[in-house]
Design a protein around this motif. Structure first.
Motif, PDB file in Angstrom:
ATOM      1  N   THR A 246       4.282   5.066   1.973  1.00 59.40           N
ATOM      2  CA  THR A 246       3.527   4.066   2.732  1.00 59.40           C
ATOM      3  C   THR A 246       2.613   3.294   1.794  1.00 59.40           C
ATOM      4  O   THR A 246       2.276   3.758   0.708  1.00 59.40           O
ATOM      5  CB  THR A 246       2.697   4.730   3.850  1.00 59.40           C
ATOM      6  OG1 THR A 246       2.106   3.711   4.675  1.00 59.40           O
ATOM      7  CG2 THR A 246       1.567   5.565   3.276  1.00 59.40           C
ATOM      8  N   HIS A 270      -3.997  -5.384  13.692  1.00 56.30           N
ATOM      9  CA  HIS A 270      -3.174  -6.427  13.093  1.00 56.30           C
ATOM     10  C   HIS A 270      -1.871  -5.784  12.612  1.00 56.30           C
ATOM     11  O   HIS A 270      -1.896  -4.762  11.940  1.00 56.30           O
ATOM     12  CB  HIS A 270      -3.908  -7.057  11.908  1.00 56.30           C
ATOM     13  CG  HIS A 270      -3.251  -8.293  11.365  1.00 56.30           C
ATOM     14  ND1 HIS A 270      -3.875  -9.112  10.442  1.00 56.30           N
ATOM     15  CD2 HIS A 270      -2.029  -8.846  11.586  1.00 56.30           C
ATOM     16  CE1 HIS A 270      -3.060 -10.128  10.120  1.00 56.30           C
ATOM     17  NE2 HIS A 270      -1.937  -9.970  10.813  1.00 56.30           N
ATOM     18  N   SER A 271      -0.746  -6.359  12.950  1.00 59.29           N
ATOM     19  CA  SER A 271       0.550  -5.881  12.480  1.00 59.29           C
ATOM     20  C   SER A 271       1.194  -6.960  11.614  1.00 59.29           C
ATOM     21  O   SER A 271       1.058  -8.162  11.898  1.00 59.29           O
ATOM     22  CB  SER A 271       1.472  -5.546  13.653  1.00 59.29           C
ATOM     23  OG  SER A 271       0.942  -4.490  14.423  1.00 59.29           O
ATOM     24  N   VAL A 272       1.881  -6.536  10.548  1.00 61.69           N
ATOM     25  CA  VAL A 272       2.566  -7.488   9.665  1.00 61.69           C
ATOM     26  C   VAL A 272       4.017  -7.060   9.527  1.00 61.69           C
ATOM     27  O   VAL A 272       4.349  -5.877   9.622  1.00 61.69           O
ATOM     28  CB  VAL A 272       1.898  -7.559   8.276  1.00 61.69           C
ATOM     29  CG1 VAL A 272       0.458  -8.041   8.390  1.00 61.69           C
ATOM     30  CG2 VAL A 272       1.933  -6.207   7.573  1.00 61.69           C
ATOM     31  N   ASP A 273       4.888  -8.032   9.307  1.00 63.48           N
ATOM     32  CA  ASP A 273       6.309  -7.733   9.151  1.00 63.48           C
ATOM     33  C   ASP A 273       6.924  -8.449   7.957  1.00 63.48           C
ATOM     34  O   ASP A 273       8.142  -8.566   7.847  1.00 63.48           O
ATOM     35  CB  ASP A 273       7.083  -8.083  10.424  1.00 63.48           C
ATOM     36  CG  ASP A 273       6.910  -9.545  10.838  1.00 63.48           C
ATOM     37  OD1 ASP A 273       6.317 -10.319  10.055  1.00 63.48           O
ATOM     38  OD2 ASP A 273       7.367  -9.901  11.937  1.00 63.48           O
ATOM     39  N   SER A 274       6.078  -8.935   7.055  1.00 58.32           N
ATOM     40  CA  SER A 274       6.581  -9.619   5.868  1.00 58.32           C
ATOM     41  C   SER A 274       5.640  -9.365   4.704  1.00 58.32           C
ATOM     42  O   SER A 274       4.470  -9.012   4.895  1.00 58.32           O
ATOM     43  CB  SER A 274       6.688 -11.128   6.118  1.00 58.32           C
ATOM     44  OG  SER A 274       5.386 -11.695   6.269  1.00 58.32           O
ATOM     45  N   GLU A 275       6.155  -9.563   3.507  1.00 58.89           N
ATOM     46  CA  GLU A 275       5.306  -9.401   2.330  1.00 58.89           C
ATOM     47  C   GLU A 275       4.180 -10.434   2.319  1.00 58.89           C
ATOM     48  O   GLU A 275       3.050 -10.127   1.958  1.00 58.89           O
ATOM     49  CB  GLU A 275       6.136  -9.513   1.037  1.00 58.89           C
ATOM     50  CG  GLU A 275       6.844  -8.243   0.647  1.00 58.89           C
ATOM     51  CD  GLU A 275       5.871  -7.090   0.458  1.00 58.89           C
ATOM     52  OE1 GLU A 275       4.805  -7.274  -0.140  1.00 58.89           O
ATOM     53  OE2 GLU A 275       6.177  -5.983   0.939  1.00 58.89           O
ATOM     54  N   ARG A 278       1.528  -9.125   4.591  1.00 58.65           N
ATOM     55  CA  ARG A 278       0.787  -7.994   4.054  1.00 58.65           C
ATOM     56  C   ARG A 278      -0.173  -8.433   2.953  1.00 58.65           C
ATOM     57  O   ARG A 278      -1.317  -7.963   2.896  1.00 58.65           O
ATOM     58  CB  ARG A 278       1.748  -6.926   3.524  1.00 58.65           C
ATOM     59  CG  ARG A 278       1.027  -5.685   3.024  1.00 58.65           C
ATOM     60  CD  ARG A 278       1.890  -4.453   3.114  1.00 58.65           C
ATOM     61  NE  ARG A 278       3.071  -4.508   2.255  1.00 58.65           N
ATOM     62  CZ  ARG A 278       4.064  -3.610   2.305  1.00 58.65           C
ATOM     63  NH1 ARG A 278       4.020  -2.604   3.166  1.00 58.65           N
ATOM     64  NH2 ARG A 278       5.108  -3.723   1.505  1.00 58.65           N
ATOM     65  N   LEU A 305       8.614  -5.288   2.436  1.00 63.71           N
ATOM     66  CA  LEU A 305       8.877  -5.840   3.752  1.00 63.71           C
ATOM     67  C   LEU A 305       9.791  -7.049   3.628  1.00 63.71           C
ATOM     68  O   LEU A 305       9.876  -7.670   2.562  1.00 63.71           O
ATOM     69  CB  LEU A 305       7.560  -6.260   4.422  1.00 63.71           C
ATOM     70  CG  LEU A 305       6.564  -5.117   4.716  1.00 63.71           C
ATOM     71  CD1 LEU A 305       5.261  -5.697   5.257  1.00 63.71           C
ATOM     72  CD2 LEU A 305       7.154  -4.109   5.687  1.00 63.71           C
ATOM     73  N   GLY A 306      10.423  -7.406   4.711  1.00 62.12           N
ATOM     74  CA  GLY A 306      11.345  -8.525   4.681  1.00 62.12           C
ATOM     75  C   GLY A 306      10.665  -9.869   4.465  1.00 62.12           C
ATOM     76  O   GLY A 306       9.485 -10.017   4.636  1.00 62.12           O
TER      77      GLY A 306
END
Length: 306
Positions: A246, A270-275, A278, A305-306
């Motif tokens: 992680t 807060h949630s992130v799904d990409s570099e 982040r 991350l994608g």
């Protein structure tokens, strides 16, 4: 003049400025060796240190080698932001326990404190709660002498589970108020795996409310460890453990601090799904600005991350 093997006077002075000391200590910044050697001043330094430098494992994800360098001069450049300033990243960084505690150790020496480092055995955890066996040496601690009969444990690298005040090494095992309703203490006792009862070890314990039972996080002995010892330990921890599964950043907050997050409770804010997301979160919530080279080094890594 700073003692041998510590940071220079100029480096210590820069650090004292960087950690935002209370105004009552400002007179010692230009003459750090005169810094008072008291329990109160030691506690102030500890709290300023842990609220300025995050506990983070970014170097195992965002570096070309995916390992950690714990040489004191490398740590100084990393935590104080000198390398980032040159590379266009700006701002300083934090580190994991060995980085933070070795850095703090040399700063204490530069201030004239009598201090040495020792290694620590953490307990295994399940769902974040310690309950298993004491494992090998994977953690680090500083022991400070204020006098021949007053020694204190100063752990600035245990993340959110760590103490926020110096803990006395004595047989009393007094409960010390930590964050919120949590109390922590050191007791002098044996751990279950010891075949011989001498010497006893110091055991760091916590309870989240006075009505709860005490539970143990880790143990250590009054045995001095050196940089070469931690180089060996760091090779294992940075390559095999260190939360490689992680990306982790933790920082203590100061009262009244203006930040975009809330302390005290576990909440998803807060949630992130990409570099890109982040990297922006690292800037917004922790003031960490990675260089372009660092940001690119996670490409192809299993935590990207994608």
């Amino acid at each position: 003049m700073a003692p041998r093997d510590s940071y220079s006077t100029d480096q210590v002075t820069a650090w004292l400025r960087h950690i935002r000391l209370p105004t009552s200590y400002k007179e010692y910044i230009e003459d750090p060796i005169s810094f008072p050697k008291t329990f109160e001043s030691l506690g102030t330094l500890m709290r300023c240190q842990i609220s300025k430098f995050p506990y983070e494992n970014l170097s195992v994800h965002y570096s070309p080698t995916h390992t950690v360098n714990i040489h004191p001069e490398v740590l100084y450049e990393k935590l104080m932001g000198l390398e980032r300033d040159r590379g266009g990243g700006g701002g300083g960084r934090g580190g994991y326990c060995m980085e933070l505690s070795i850095f703090f150790h040399h700063m204490l020496r530069g201030l004239g404190f009598c201090v040495y480092m020792t290694a620590v055995r953490n307990r295994s955890r399940e769902n974040g709660v310690p309950g298993g066996e004491y494992l090998g040496f994977t953690h680090i601690n500083n022991i400070v002498y204020l006098s021949s009969d007053r020694q204190f444990s100063i752990d600035v690298g245990f993340g959110g589970d760590g103490p926020t005040s110096p803990l006395a090494l004595n047989e009393l095992g007094q409960a010390v108020q930590n964050l919120g309703s949590q109390e922590v203490r050191l007791i002098h006792d044996n751990i279950p795996k010891q075949r011989f009862k001498d010497p006893k070890l110091w055991i760091y314990q916590y309870r989240n409310a006075p009505k709860h039972d005490w539970n143990s996080f880790y143990s250590f002995a009054e045995l001095e460890f050196f940089q070469h010892d931690f180089e060996v330990m760091n090779w294992w921890t940075s390559a095999k453990t260190l939360h490689r599964w992680t990306v982790l950043v933790v920082r203590f907050l100061r009262e009244g601090e203006s930040v975009r997050l809330l302390g005290g409770k576990t909440n998803v804010i807060h949630s992130v799904d990409s570099e890109e997301g982040r990297l922006q979160a690292l800037r917004d919530y922790f003031g960490i600005f990675l260089t372009e080279k660092e940001a690119q080094s996670i490409e192809g890594w299993d935590m990207a991350l994608g």
